[in-house]
Design an enzyme around this catalytic site. Structure first.
Site, PDB file in Angstrom:
ATOM      1  N   ASP A  48      46.050  42.391  52.824  1.00 33.38           N
ATOM      2  CA  ASP A  48      47.169  41.451  52.779  1.00 33.38           C
ATOM      3  C   ASP A  48      46.702  40.117  52.196  1.00 33.38           C
ATOM      4  OD1 ASP A  48      49.821  40.399  53.523  1.00 33.38           O
ATOM      5  OD2 ASP A  48      48.731  39.281  55.045  1.00 33.38           O
ATOM      6  N   GLU A 119      48.480  47.925  51.334  1.00 32.42           N
ATOM      7  CA  GLU A 119      47.591  46.771  51.517  1.00 32.42           C
ATOM      8  C   GLU A 119      46.198  47.216  51.980  1.00 32.42           C
ATOM      9  OE1 GLU A 119      50.753  43.182  52.445  1.00 32.42           O
ATOM     10  OE2 GLU A 119      49.888  44.264  54.145  1.00 32.42           O
TER      11      GLU A 119
END
Length: 223
Positions: A48, A119
């Protein structure tokens, strides 16, 4: 943990990932429902941040837009929905390791799960190959989002709300300062203000439209 499936490895490398440490990639593709020691959660946390920095760097270099507008585009491009869209574009769901029960519950097509695993793969790419390799791949996979203008057009009230948050200001406040005309053709004048920044007013045929126009006016003056 079992070795990475040969077909999955081939898919990863065909997509643009570079696999060195197979255990890392196996973890990135493993949902918690599998009950294994290593799943995607820690890698998702890292990926992320890698995604956010890569896109922020791209936007900074490609645009002269002010901070508020950069933040607006960044939020749209790194959103869970966008991550899930990218994941679907590379057929990620076919290679996720997820339990039969979670699959039956719709996990294979869940925006949350697809976005998280996407992610996690970026986190694995970063750990296995470094930031430059991760950023290069992000530019390839996210190029349609970057070129589509995602985050550029947004409801004026949402844009102003995000602008205020991005600039560490209190939320905007709306106030009807005048109502005129008969009920069937009423006119509303609304003032929107952001503490210690300024205010803007606009008039429209409904309170909602007046708020929208005032937010747009505010962003044009101060955004």
């Amino acid at each position: 943990m079992s070795a990475l499936d040969p077909e999955t490895r081939e898919w990863l490398e065909k997509t643009g990932f570079s696999v060195q440490d197979e255990a890392l990639w196996q973890a990135a593709l493993t949902h918690g429902s599998m009950g294994e020691k290593n799943d995607y959660e820690r890698l998702e946390f890292l990926g992320d941040r890698v995604l956010g920095l890569s896109i922020a760097h791209w936007l900074y270099g490609e645009s002269e837009a002010p901070e508020g507008k950069l933040a607006q585009r960044l939020n749209a491009i790194v959103s869970r929905e966008m991550c899930a869209t990218v994941a679907r574009g590379i057929d990620l769901s076919e290679h996720m390791r997820i339990s039969k029960q979670a699959r039956a519950d719709g996990g294979k097509d869940s925006d949350n799960i697809l976005g998280d695993v996407m992610e996690a793969l970026l986190g694995a790419q970063y750990l296995d190959n470094g930031f430059k390799a991760a950023r290069t791949l992000i530019h390839v996979l996210w190029r349609p989002a970057l070129e589509s203008g995602a985050g550029e057009s947004k409801h004026p009230k949402s844009a102003l709300q995000e602008w205020a948050a991005g600039n560490r200001r209190k939320p905007p406040e709306y106030e009807v300062v005048e109502r005129s005309g008969p009920d069937h053709a009423a006119k509303f004048t609304v003032k929107v203000s952001v503490h210690k920044v300024g205010e803007a007013t606009a008039t429209a045929g409904s309170k909602g439209e007046a708020e929208k126009a005032a937010a747009k006016e505010f962003m044009e003056k101060f955004g």
